[in-house]
Design a protein around this motif. Structure first.
Motif, PDB file in Angstrom:
ATOM      1  N   GLY A  87       0.803  -1.221   0.000  1.00 46.80           N
ATOM      2  CA  GLY A  87       0.000   0.000   0.000  1.00 46.80           C
ATOM      3  C   GLY A  87       0.827   1.258   0.000  1.00 46.80           C
ATOM      4  N   THR A  88       2.140   1.124   0.023  1.00 48.18           N
ATOM      5  CA  THR A  88       3.062   2.260   0.020  1.00 48.18           C
ATOM      6  C   THR A  88       4.406   1.786  -0.506  1.00 48.18           C
ATOM      7  N   SER A  89       5.248   2.731  -0.876  1.00 50.01           N
ATOM      8  CA  SER A  89       6.573   2.376  -1.380  1.00 50.01           C
ATOM      9  C   SER A  89       7.685   2.804  -0.435  1.00 50.01           C
ATOM     10  N   ILE A  90       7.314   3.350   0.721  1.00 49.14           N
ATOM     11  CA  ILE A  90       8.309   3.780   1.697  1.00 49.14           C
ATOM     12  C   ILE A  90       8.026   3.134   3.042  1.00 49.14           C
ATOM     13  N   GLY A  91       9.048   3.091   3.896  1.00 43.04           N
ATOM     14  CA  GLY A  91       8.878   2.512   5.218  1.00 43.04           C
ATOM     15  C   GLY A  91       9.370   1.078   5.290  1.00 43.04           C
ATOM     16  N   ALA A  92       9.450   0.575   6.513  1.00 43.32           N
ATOM     17  CA  ALA A  92       9.996  -0.761   6.751  1.00 43.32           C
ATOM     18  C   ALA A  92       9.139  -1.857   6.133  1.00 43.32           C
ATOM     19  N   THR A  93       7.823  -1.733   6.233  1.00 41.45           N
ATOM     20  CA  THR A  93       6.942  -2.761   5.675  1.00 41.45           C
ATOM     21  C   THR A  93       7.078  -2.849   4.166  1.00 41.45           C
ATOM     22  N   ALA A  94       7.150  -1.697   3.510  1.00 37.79           N
ATOM     23  CA  ALA A  94       7.328  -1.688   2.061  1.00 37.79           C
ATOM     24  C   ALA A  94       8.661  -2.306   1.676  1.00 37.79           C
ATOM     25  N   ALA A  95       9.692  -2.083   2.474  1.00 32.55           N
ATOM     26  CA  ALA A  95      11.026  -2.619   2.172  1.00 32.55           C
ATOM     27  C   ALA A  95      11.039  -4.145   2.211  1.00 32.55           C
ATOM     28  N   ASN A  96      10.127  -4.735   2.974  1.00 31.91           N
ATOM     29  CA  ASN A  96      10.088  -6.196   3.066  1.00 31.91           C
ATOM     30  C   ASN A  96       9.781  -6.862   1.725  1.00 31.91           C
ATOM     31  N   VAL A  97       9.088  -6.150   0.848  1.00 31.34           N
ATOM     32  CA  VAL A  97       8.723  -6.736  -0.446  1.00 31.34           C
ATOM     33  C   VAL A  97       9.957  -6.965  -1.325  1.00 31.34           C
ATOM     34  N   PRO A  98      10.744  -5.924  -1.650  1.00 27.75           N
ATOM     35  CA  PRO A  98      11.942  -6.189  -2.459  1.00 27.75           C
ATOM     36  C   PRO A  98      12.972  -7.060  -1.744  1.00 27.75           C
ATOM     37  N   LEU A  99      13.037  -6.958  -0.424  1.00 33.02           N
ATOM     38  CA  LEU A  99      13.961  -7.803   0.330  1.00 33.02           C
ATOM     39  C   LEU A  99      13.595  -9.276   0.173  1.00 33.02           C
ATOM     40  N   SER A 100      12.319  -9.586   0.242  1.00 31.17           N
ATOM     41  CA  SER A 100      11.858 -10.967   0.086  1.00 31.17           C
ATOM     42  C   SER A 100      12.103 -11.472  -1.324  1.00 31.17           C
ATOM     43  N   ILE A 101      11.834 -10.616  -2.321  1.00 26.72           N
ATOM     44  CA  ILE A 101      12.028 -11.007  -3.717  1.00 26.72           C
ATOM     45  C   ILE A 101      13.501 -11.256  -4.003  1.00 26.72           C
ATOM     46  N   ALA A 102      14.367 -10.417  -3.439  1.00 26.87           N
ATOM     47  CA  ALA A 102      15.803 -10.581  -3.658  1.00 26.87           C
ATOM     48  C   ALA A 102      16.343 -11.823  -2.962  1.00 26.87           C
ATOM     49  N   ALA A 103      15.794 -12.132  -1.797  1.00 23.19           N
ATOM     50  CA  ALA A 103      16.328 -13.235  -0.994  1.00 23.19           C
ATOM     51  C   ALA A 103      15.831 -14.601  -1.441  1.00 23.19           C
ATOM     52  N   ALA A 104      14.635 -14.686  -2.012  1.00 26.95           N
ATOM     53  CA  ALA A 104      14.051 -15.987  -2.369  1.00 26.95           C
ATOM     54  C   ALA A 104      14.926 -16.805  -3.316  1.00 26.95           C
ATOM     55  N   PRO A 105      15.399 -16.257  -4.444  1.00 24.58           N
ATOM     56  CA  PRO A 105      16.269 -17.063  -5.316  1.00 24.58           C
ATOM     57  C   PRO A 105      17.610 -17.393  -4.667  1.00 24.58           C
ATOM     58  N   PHE A 106      18.087 -16.494  -3.813  1.00 23.33           N
ATOM     59  CA  PHE A 106      19.320 -16.757  -3.070  1.00 23.33           C
ATOM     60  C   PHE A 106      19.130 -17.960  -2.149  1.00 23.33           C
ATOM     61  N   VAL A 107      17.997 -17.996  -1.451  1.00 17.90           N
ATOM     62  CA  VAL A 107      17.677 -19.120  -0.574  1.00 17.90           C
ATOM     63  C   VAL A 107      17.539 -20.403  -1.393  1.00 17.90           C
ATOM     64  N   ALA A 108      16.914 -20.313  -2.557  1.00 17.81           N
ATOM     65  CA  ALA A 108      16.736 -21.491  -3.410  1.00 17.81           C
ATOM     66  C   ALA A 108      18.077 -22.134  -3.733  1.00 17.81           C
ATOM     67  N   ARG A 109      19.054 -21.323  -4.073  1.00 16.55           N
ATOM     68  CA  ARG A 109      20.375 -21.862  -4.393  1.00 16.55           C
ATOM     69  C   ARG A 109      21.086 -22.385  -3.145  1.00 16.55           C
ATOM     70  N   MET A 110      20.883 -21.735  -2.007  1.00 19.83           N
ATOM     71  CA  MET A 110      21.473 -22.212  -0.757  1.00 19.83           C
ATOM     72  C   MET A 110      20.895 -23.574  -0.387  1.00 19.83           C
TER      73      MET A 110
END
Length: 222
Positions: A87-110
């Motif tokens: 619902g927003t592009s700023i703040g800690a909650t919004a940051a969780n979205v790109p953080l999760s997207i970036a981490a998921a493929p990294f976790v897959a390879r791990m």
């Protein structure tokens, strides 16, 4: 020292909580997505229990595609999706979205790397006993790889922890945002040093806890 904590103590505490929030929520989401992806990458390889080399090649390319996007670029690339989810592009909650997207493929390879450490003989023994593919995955591969998965977890958490500093620099909050606003923009080196000390302490705690859990899970230490 007392004056410093009186002035900045609450700010640093709030920043620490925001950083931990932006670290552990994406870690959880990344493992919910990345764990099954890693299992799929392992089991569909040539010689895997569900071998599908062509599918594996395409799927592996797809995972690598997201892994190859620099995190700063990814933040802006997924802004529409972030607004849709948070619902927003700023703040800690919004940051969780790109953080999760970036981490998921990294976790897959791990996860893939951890599962590949399992002795093929163990899998073959399970097959000979009549175990289904699902039983091999849940009772052999995942169970036997727990110590390695826990070590990979520490790497994942610390990597996401580092990413939070980048999101902080673009207004997401946390210790990264404090270091940027006070240490960089206002030249307050004492605040910068305080955030560095907090980051080092938190990373050491995370690493120690994961190492302890991995040692307890490792059958060779029993």
């Amino acid at each position: 020292m007392a004056e410093f904590f009186a002035e900045y103590g609450s700010l640093l505490w709030e920043g620490t909580l925001e950083t931990l929030y932006m670290t552990f929520v994406p870690t959880l989401v990344a493992y919910l997505i990345g764990l099954p992806l890693g299992v799929l990458l392992t089991t569909t390889k040539s010689g895997g229990i569900m071998a599908a080399p062509r599918f594996n090649a395409v799927f592996g390319w797809f995972v690598n595609l997201f892994r190859s996007i620099p995190f700063m670029i990814l933040i802006f690339f997924v802004l529409p999706f972030t607004r849709l989810i948070a619902g927003t592009s700023i703040g800690a909650t919004a940051a969780n979205v790109p953080l999760s997207i970036a981490a998921a493929p990294f976790v897959a390879r791990m996860v893939e790397q951890s599962l590949e450490e399992i002795d093929a003989g163990v899998v073959e023994a399970a097959r000979c006993m009549g175990a289904t593919n699902w039983q091999i995955i849940t009772r052999v591969l995942l169970v036997e790889s727990v110590p390695s998965l826990l070590r990979g977890l520490s790497i994942t958490i610390i990597t996401i922890f580092g990413y939070t500093a980048v999101t902080g620099a673009v207004g997401a909050g946390g210790l990264g945002n404090i270091a940027f606003r006070f240490g960089y923009q206002r030249y307050q080196s004492d605040v910068m040093y305080a955030t560095i000390v907090l980051v080092v302490i938190l990373v050491c705690i995370i690493q120690s806890v994961c190492n302890l859990l991995a040692r307890k899970a490792d059958k060779r230490n029993r």
